[in-house]
Structure formats: C-alpha cells, structure tokens
Write an enzyme that holds these catalytic residues in place. Structure first.
Site, PDB file in Angstrom:
ATOM      1  N   CYS A  62      -1.343  -9.487  -3.109  1.00 44.93           N
ATOM      2  CA  CYS A  62      -0.578  -8.583  -2.259  1.00 44.93           C
ATOM      3  C   CYS A  62       0.254  -9.378  -1.257  1.00 44.93           C
ATOM      4  CB  CYS A  62      -1.512  -7.651  -1.499  1.00 44.93           C
ATOM      5  SG  CYS A  62      -2.462  -6.545  -2.555  1.00 44.93           S
ATOM      6  N   GLU A  64       0.617  -8.900   1.937  1.00 44.46           N
ATOM      7  CA  GLU A  64      -0.082  -9.143   3.197  1.00 44.46           C
ATOM      8  C   GLU A  64      -1.004 -10.353   3.089  1.00 44.46           C
ATOM      9  OE1 GLU A  64       0.251  -4.591   2.659  1.00 44.46           O
ATOM     10  OE2 GLU A  64       0.066  -6.365   1.404  1.00 44.46           O
ATOM     11  N   CYS A  98      -6.617  -6.098   1.458  1.00 39.31           N
ATOM     12  CA  CYS A  98      -5.807  -6.686   2.528  1.00 39.31           C
ATOM     13  C   CYS A  98      -6.363  -6.339   3.898  1.00 39.31           C
ATOM     14  CB  CYS A  98      -4.363  -6.215   2.416  1.00 39.31           C
ATOM     15  SG  CYS A  98      -3.494  -6.947   1.014  1.00 39.31           S
TER      16      CYS A  98
END
Length: 140
Positions: A62, A64, A98
């Site tokens: 991801c 993030e 995340c």
C-alpha cells in the site's frame, strides 16, 4: 494527538501535491486503483509512497506503508501528518494493515484523505485504530 506543531495550510497543500504526484507512479495493473501517500516527518521532510500491486495479491504494498518504509529508511521515526490521495468519488482511509503500521509510529498524527473528485475528510491514526496493539503489550 500531534507529534509536533500544528500542520499549516501550506504543509497540507505540499503533502497533497506530493501524494497526487506520486499516485501517478503507482503500479496497479490488476485493480487500476492508484493511491499516493505523502508523510510529513517531525523535521519537515516529506516522504512519498504509492501502491505497488503484485499478481500474488498478498504481496501488494500500500502507498501508506511504502511512505512509512521510505521515511524509516531515510532516518525518520516521528511524524506530523499524512495525506492519502485516491481515485474515484469518495476519499478512502488507510486499510487495516496500514493502520497498524501507522500506529507503530507514535504519537498519533492527523491524516487527510482526499479523492481526485474533491471528496475529503480528516481523521487521525488513533481515530482509525483505537486501542491499537502496540509495543506496550509486549512489555507485560
């Protein structure tokens, strides 16, 4: 909640611009869902990340977590803000994985979620993951 002084409008704009730019580099051949993230460290540094998909879906990264990994690799450990930019009509919050990674970087800091269509909302790490499992549990 914040890891430092309040985030200025100029800093939010810088983070959003960086997240929009890095979103264009996302590798999303399977979902087509591009995400960009920009993380502001305690010293004013901006660390960018984008999602990187993989045919073995569990190996996807991801945006993030990519931004956190880059920041840590560059020596940052305390953060003041995060902007996440996604496509579509609705702004999207970081996923559960995340959220856990962000919670590992205390104290909590503000997060702004923005869609390309203009939807946005503000939240924080602690709001997204209250009662997070953290290092304190390992000391018991």
């Amino acid at each position: 909640m914040s890891a430092g002084p309040e985030v200025t409008d100029e800093e939010w704009e810088t983070l959003e611009r960086a997240a929009r730019e890095v979103r264009e580099h996302a590798h999303a051949p399977y979902s087509g869902y591009r995400v960009g993230a920009a993380l502001l460290d305690a010293h004013g540094g901006v660390h960018r990340g984008c999602n990187v998909e993989n045919a073995s879906y569990g190996l996807c990264l991801c945006a993030e977590r990519g931004a956190v990994a880059r920041a840590v690799a560059e020596g940052a450990r305390r953060f003041r803000a995060l902007v996440v930019v996604t496509g579509g009509a609705r702004a999207a919050a970081p996923c559960g994985m995340c959220r856990q990674v962000l919670a590992e970087m205390p104290p909590s800091f503000p997060i702004r979620c923005v869609s390309l269509d203009g939807d946005r909302f503000d939240t924080s790490v602690s709001e997204l993951l209250p009662h997070a499992f953290d290092a304190g549990y390992l000391d018991e």
